[in-house]
Scaffold this motif. Structure first.
Motif, short mmCIF file in Angstrom:
data_model
loop_
_atom_site.label_atom_id
_atom_site.label_comp_id
_atom_site.label_asym_id
_atom_site.label_seq_id
_atom_site.Cartn_x
_atom_site.Cartn_y
_atom_site.Cartn_z
N LEU A 91 0.83 -1.21 0.00
CA LEU A 91 0.00 0.00 0.00
C LEU A 91 0.86 1.26 0.00
O LEU A 91 0.57 2.23 -0.70
N ARG A 92 1.93 1.22 0.76
CA ARG A 92 2.85 2.36 0.77
C ARG A 92 3.50 2.54 -0.60
O ARG A 92 3.70 3.66 -1.06
N ALA A 93 3.81 1.41 -1.26
CA ALA A 93 4.50 1.47 -2.55
C ALA A 93 3.65 2.13 -3.63
O ALA A 93 4.20 2.74 -4.56
N ILE A 94 2.32 2.03 -3.52
CA ILE A 94 1.47 2.63 -4.55
C ILE A 94 0.99 4.02 -4.16
O ILE A 94 0.16 4.61 -4.86
N GLY A 95 1.51 4.55 -3.03
CA GLY A 95 1.27 5.95 -2.73
C GLY A 95 0.31 6.27 -1.61
O GLY A 95 -0.07 7.43 -1.43
N ILE A 96 -0.09 5.27 -0.82
CA ILE A 96 -0.98 5.53 0.31
C ILE A 96 -0.14 5.89 1.53
O ILE A 96 0.91 5.30 1.76
N GLY A 97 -0.60 6.83 2.33
CA GLY A 97 0.14 7.29 3.49
C GLY A 97 0.30 6.24 4.58
O GLY A 97 -0.37 5.21 4.57
N ARG A 98 1.18 6.51 5.52
CA ARG A 98 1.51 5.53 6.56
C ARG A 98 0.31 5.14 7.41
O ARG A 98 0.06 3.96 7.65
N VAL A 99 -0.43 6.13 7.88
CA VAL A 99 -1.56 5.83 8.78
C VAL A 99 -2.63 5.04 8.05
O VAL A 99 -3.12 4.01 8.56
N LEU A 100 -3.02 5.50 6.85
CA LEU A 100 -4.04 4.79 6.09
C LEU A 100 -3.56 3.40 5.68
O LEU A 100 -4.34 2.44 5.69
N SER A 101 -2.29 3.27 5.32
CA SER A 101 -1.75 1.96 4.94
C SER A 101 -1.84 0.99 6.11
O SER A 101 -2.19 -0.19 5.93
N ALA A 102 -1.50 1.46 7.30
CA ALA A 102 -1.57 0.60 8.48
C ALA A 102 -3.01 0.17 8.75
O ALA A 102 -3.28 -1.00 9.05
N TRP A 103 -3.93 1.12 8.63
CA TRP A 103 -5.34 0.82 8.88
C TRP A 103 -5.90 -0.13 7.82
O TRP A 103 -6.53 -1.14 8.14
N PHE A 104 -5.63 0.18 6.54
CA PHE A 104 -6.12 -0.68 5.47
C PHE A 104 -5.53 -2.08 5.56
O PHE A 104 -6.22 -3.08 5.31
N ALA A 105 -4.24 -2.18 5.90
CA ALA A 105 -3.60 -3.49 6.01
C ALA A 105 -4.27 -4.33 7.09
O ALA A 105 -4.51 -5.53 6.91
N LEU A 106 -4.58 -3.70 8.21
CA LEU A 106 -5.23 -4.43 9.30
C LEU A 106 -6.62 -4.90 8.89
O LEU A 106 -7.01 -6.05 9.15
N VAL A 107 -7.37 -4.04 8.20
CA VAL A 107 -8.71 -4.40 7.75
C VAL A 107 -8.65 -5.50 6.69
O VAL A 107 -9.39 -6.49 6.76
N ILE A 108 -7.77 -5.32 5.71
CA ILE A 108 -7.67 -6.29 4.61
C ILE A 108 -7.25 -7.65 5.11
O ILE A 108 -7.90 -8.67 4.84
N ASN A 109 -6.15 -7.71 5.85
CA ASN A 109 -5.66 -9.01 6.33
C ASN A 109 -6.58 -9.59 7.39
O ASN A 109 -6.73 -10.82 7.48
N GLY A 110 -7.19 -8.72 8.18
CA GLY A 110 -8.14 -9.21 9.17
C GLY A 110 -9.35 -9.86 8.52
O GLY A 110 -9.88 -10.87 9.01
N ALA A 111 -9.79 -9.30 7.38
CA ALA A 111 -10.96 -9.83 6.69
C ALA A 111 -10.64 -11.04 5.82
O ALA A 111 -11.46 -11.96 5.69
N LEU A 112 -9.44 -11.07 5.23
CA LEU A 112 -9.12 -12.11 4.25
C LEU A 112 -8.26 -13.24 4.80
O LEU A 112 -8.12 -14.27 4.14
N GLY A 113 -7.67 -13.05 5.97
CA GLY A 113 -6.77 -14.06 6.51
C GLY A 113 -7.44 -15.41 6.72
O GLY A 113 -7.01 -16.43 6.18
N LEU A 114 -8.50 -15.43 7.52
CA LEU A 114 -9.17 -16.70 7.84
C LEU A 114 -9.83 -17.36 6.62
O LEU A 114 -9.66 -18.56 6.42
N PRO A 122 -7.21 -18.88 13.33
CA PRO A 122 -7.26 -17.45 12.97
C PRO A 122 -5.87 -16.93 12.60
O PRO A 122 -4.87 -17.25 13.24
N THR A 123 -5.81 -16.14 11.57
CA THR A 123 -4.54 -15.61 11.10
C THR A 123 -4.73 -14.27 10.44
O THR A 123 -5.81 -13.96 9.93
N LEU A 124 -3.67 -13.46 10.44
CA LEU A 124 -3.69 -12.18 9.75
C LEU A 124 -2.88 -12.25 8.46
O LEU A 124 -2.60 -11.22 7.85
N SER A 125 -2.52 -13.46 8.05
CA SER A 125 -1.80 -13.65 6.79
C SER A 125 -2.75 -14.22 5.74
O SER A 125 -3.58 -15.07 6.05
N ILE A 126 -2.61 -13.75 4.50
CA ILE A 126 -3.47 -14.17 3.40
C ILE A 126 -2.76 -15.21 2.56
O ILE A 126 -1.60 -15.02 2.16
N THR A 127 -3.41 -16.34 2.30
CA THR A 127 -2.86 -17.38 1.44
C THR A 127 -3.28 -17.10 0.01
O THR A 127 -4.46 -17.15 -0.33
#
Length: 242
Positions: A91-114, A122-127
């Protein structure tokens, strides 16, 4: 769908430096990614450039679906697992700021991990190979249930929502699409779809629009590598001495 003459188009982002064992040196490319930060094959055949109505993947994609290719950008070390940190870095690599990247990463991996996990732990890693399991409702249907690109649904996206027939979707058309494709009582899928399209529009919208070709590249993942290269070039230019 664009009519192609003589087979699928070839997308050539850049010519990478010649590295032993790399695609440029005649060796096999890393499985998955298009060009970006030296990653990926020298030539990438767009999954959306295929005329196969079932979304079959051209040989250049190997055995990966378009949805896997779309998501593989965030698999920064190409091990098939997208960790919370890798999502943040992508997310940072494509231009999203640090705070939003951290928030989006938590939401994305939290939703897609399991849903994509190989177990019920339960996991925060996406296969990556199971990313199709994480498809949500209220989407466009351009990815089918197995994560393959559906050209007919892609054409339908523009037939329904490109009201001014300019080959692009503006903000008003994107809002209409998000509302129009919403499944009844589907709060999560609706919010996820609105967030995904909103971020894409903010990052890649040119002149207030997302073009058909941009969306083709978004669906097969190559757009992310282009955005990453643009941000890298901008940082290099800003840090260069006057």
């Amino acid at each position: 769908m664009d009519k192609l003459n003589g087979g699928p188009r070839t997308f050539e982002p850049t010519k990478p430096s010649r590295v032993p064992g790399s695609a440029a040196d005649g060796g096999p490319p890393p499985r998955g990614a298009a060009q970006g930060e030296g990653r990926g094959p020298a030539a990438f055949v767009s999954a959306s450039a295929t005329g196969d109505a079932r979304g079959a993947q051209p040989a250049a994609l190997g055995d990966r679906t378009a949805l896997e290719m779309h998501s593989a950008f965030f698999d920064r070390n190409h091990d098939g697992i997208i960790t919370l940190r890798e999502t943040y870095e992508g997310l940072r690599a494509i231009g999203i700021g640090r705070v939003l990247s951290a928030w989006f990463a938590l939401v994305i991996n939290g939703a897609l991990g399991l849903p994509t996990s190989r177990s019920f732990v339960p996991t925060l890693s996406i296969t990556l190979e199971n990313i199709h399991r994480a498809k949500h409702a209220s989407d466009t249907g351009v990815y089918d249930k197995d994560g393959r690109f559906d050209p007919q649904k892609f054409d339908e996206l523009f037939a329904r929502w490109d009201k001014d027939r300019d080959g692009a979707l503006n903000a008003r058309e994107l809002v209409a699409r998000t509302l129009g494709d919403r499944d009844l009582l589907d709060v999560f899928g609706f919010l996820a779809s609105a967030g995904e399209w909103g971020v894409l529009y903010a990052l890649a919208g040119k002149g207030g629009k997302l073009t058909r070709e941009q969306l083709r590249r978004m669906y097969d993942g190559t757009l992310f590598y282009e955005l990453e290269r643009e941000k890298q070039a901008a940082r290099t230019s800003a840090s260069a001495p006057a």
